[in-house]
Scaffold this motif. Structure first.
Motif, PDB file in Angstrom:
ATOM      1  N   ASN A 179       0.784  -1.120   0.064  1.00 60.09           N
ATOM      2  CA  ASN A 179      -0.066   0.256   0.033  1.00 60.09           C
ATOM      3  C   ASN A 179       0.870   1.233  -0.039  1.00 60.09           C
ATOM      4  N   GLY A 226      -2.863   4.804   0.206  1.00 64.59           N
ATOM      5  CA  GLY A 226      -2.550   3.548  -0.247  1.00 64.59           C
ATOM      6  C   GLY A 226      -3.264   2.628   0.424  1.00 64.59           C
ATOM      7  N   HIS A 227      -3.266   2.949   1.891  1.00 64.32           N
ATOM      8  CA  HIS A 227      -4.167   2.082   2.637  1.00 64.32           C
ATOM      9  C   HIS A 227      -5.840   2.207   2.345  1.00 64.32           C
ATOM     10  N   GLY A 287      -6.347   0.506  -0.662  1.00 63.91           N
ATOM     11  CA  GLY A 287      -6.219  -1.176  -0.213  1.00 63.91           C
ATOM     12  C   GLY A 287      -7.640  -1.820   0.234  1.00 63.91           C
ATOM     13  N   PRO A 310      -3.010  -2.379  -3.620  1.00 61.80           N
ATOM     14  CA  PRO A 310      -4.185  -1.857  -4.287  1.00 61.80           C
ATOM     15  C   PRO A 310      -4.540  -1.807  -5.613  1.00 61.80           C
TER      16      PRO A 310
END
Ligand code: IPE
Ligand code: IPE
Ligand code: MG
Length: 243
Positions: free
Chosen positions: A16, A31-32, A35, A211
């Motif tokens: 991520n 990114g999280h 994700g 992702p």
């Protein structure tokens, strides 16, 4: 030839931070967030193709060592996702489960987690297990302590310890061992995930950041799994593939 669908798939959702950096975001947080979309998609896909257990590494015990800003962001993404995703879980017959040190999570996470687990408890198409604040060595250590206590209390004798009873003291007690473990991002390590449970699991390392993980990547991993010969100690000649 029909592809065999593993009944239990484990995923180390990695990459991520690198994804966010590659996309030019200032922090790793985006990114999280993306994700979570990839996880929603993977869970839907898995339940659609008939996977019974999907176990995903969402936060390791070692991840507490990250900067506080990132840990805080991850916990708040967890809270909002648990809140927002219950409907998706219901629509897809997915029961939510969690393994790891739940007590170390912020109170709000724990509450949301318990609520989502309770709300989806009667779904039976697939079990989605989130590994949160999870450490496999910790899990094995804690199983050992539980068994030691049973011996001290006179409930069992040392001779009664066997692999099966040990497995039953782990947090994955009611699940079969995963047949397939996928790690994204290109890293080729286990990072303290399900060490006992993956003794004969097929490991597939995919060179895509979490992702970006799509149905096609998932299908590719299952295809790769189907191309492996699982010998479980036997010889090729002994193996008759059943389709
Ligand atoms: C996985 O992605 C998510 C968690 C560990 C919480 P990372 O955050 O590890 O991303 P990379 O590996 O640094 O790119
Ligand atoms: C493993 O990823 C944990 C999760 C995916 C949640 P990490 O990115 O934390 O693993 P290492 O530290 O690179 O091995
Ligand atoms: Mg990582």
């Amino acid at each position: 030839m029909k592809n065999l669908v593993p009944s239990h798939i484990a995923i180390i959702m990695d990459g991520n931070g690198r994804w966010a950096k590659n996309q030019g975001f200032k922090t790793r947080i985006r990114g999280h967030e993306v994700g979570v979309d990839a996880l929603r998609n993977a869970a839907k896909y898995a339940s659609k193709i008939g996977v019974k257990f999907l176990t995903v590494y969402a936060f390791s015990q070692e991840n507490w060592r990250r900067p506080k800003t990132e840990v805080d962001a991850l916990m708040s993404i967890l809270v909002s996702s648990l809140n927002n995703e219950v409907q998706t879980l219901q629509e897809n017959g997915i029961r939510l489960n969690a393994i790891g040190d739940k007590e170390s999570l912020p109170k709000k996470c724990k509450i949301e987690l318990d609520e989502a687990i309770l709300a989806t408890a009667s779904n039976n198409k697939m079990t989605l297990t989130l590994a949160l604040s999870y450490s496999s060595r910790q899990e094995i250590t804690s199983a050992t302590k539980k068994i030691a206590k049973k011996i001290i209390n006179g409930q069992i004798s040392i001779d009664e310890i066997n692999e099966n009873m040990f497995s039953n003291e782990l947090s994955t007690a009611k699940m079969p061992d995963p047949e397939l473990l996928i790690r994204t991002s290109g890293e080729k390590r286990i990072s303290n995930f399900l060490l006992w449970q993956i003794s004969y699991t097929e490991l597939v390392f995919i060179n895509v950041l979490w992702p970006d993980f799509s149905d096609e990547h998932f299908e590719e991993a299952i295809l790769e799994f189907n191309n492996r010969q699982r010998r479980l100690g036997m010889t090729s000649e002994q193996i008759v593939k059943q389709y």
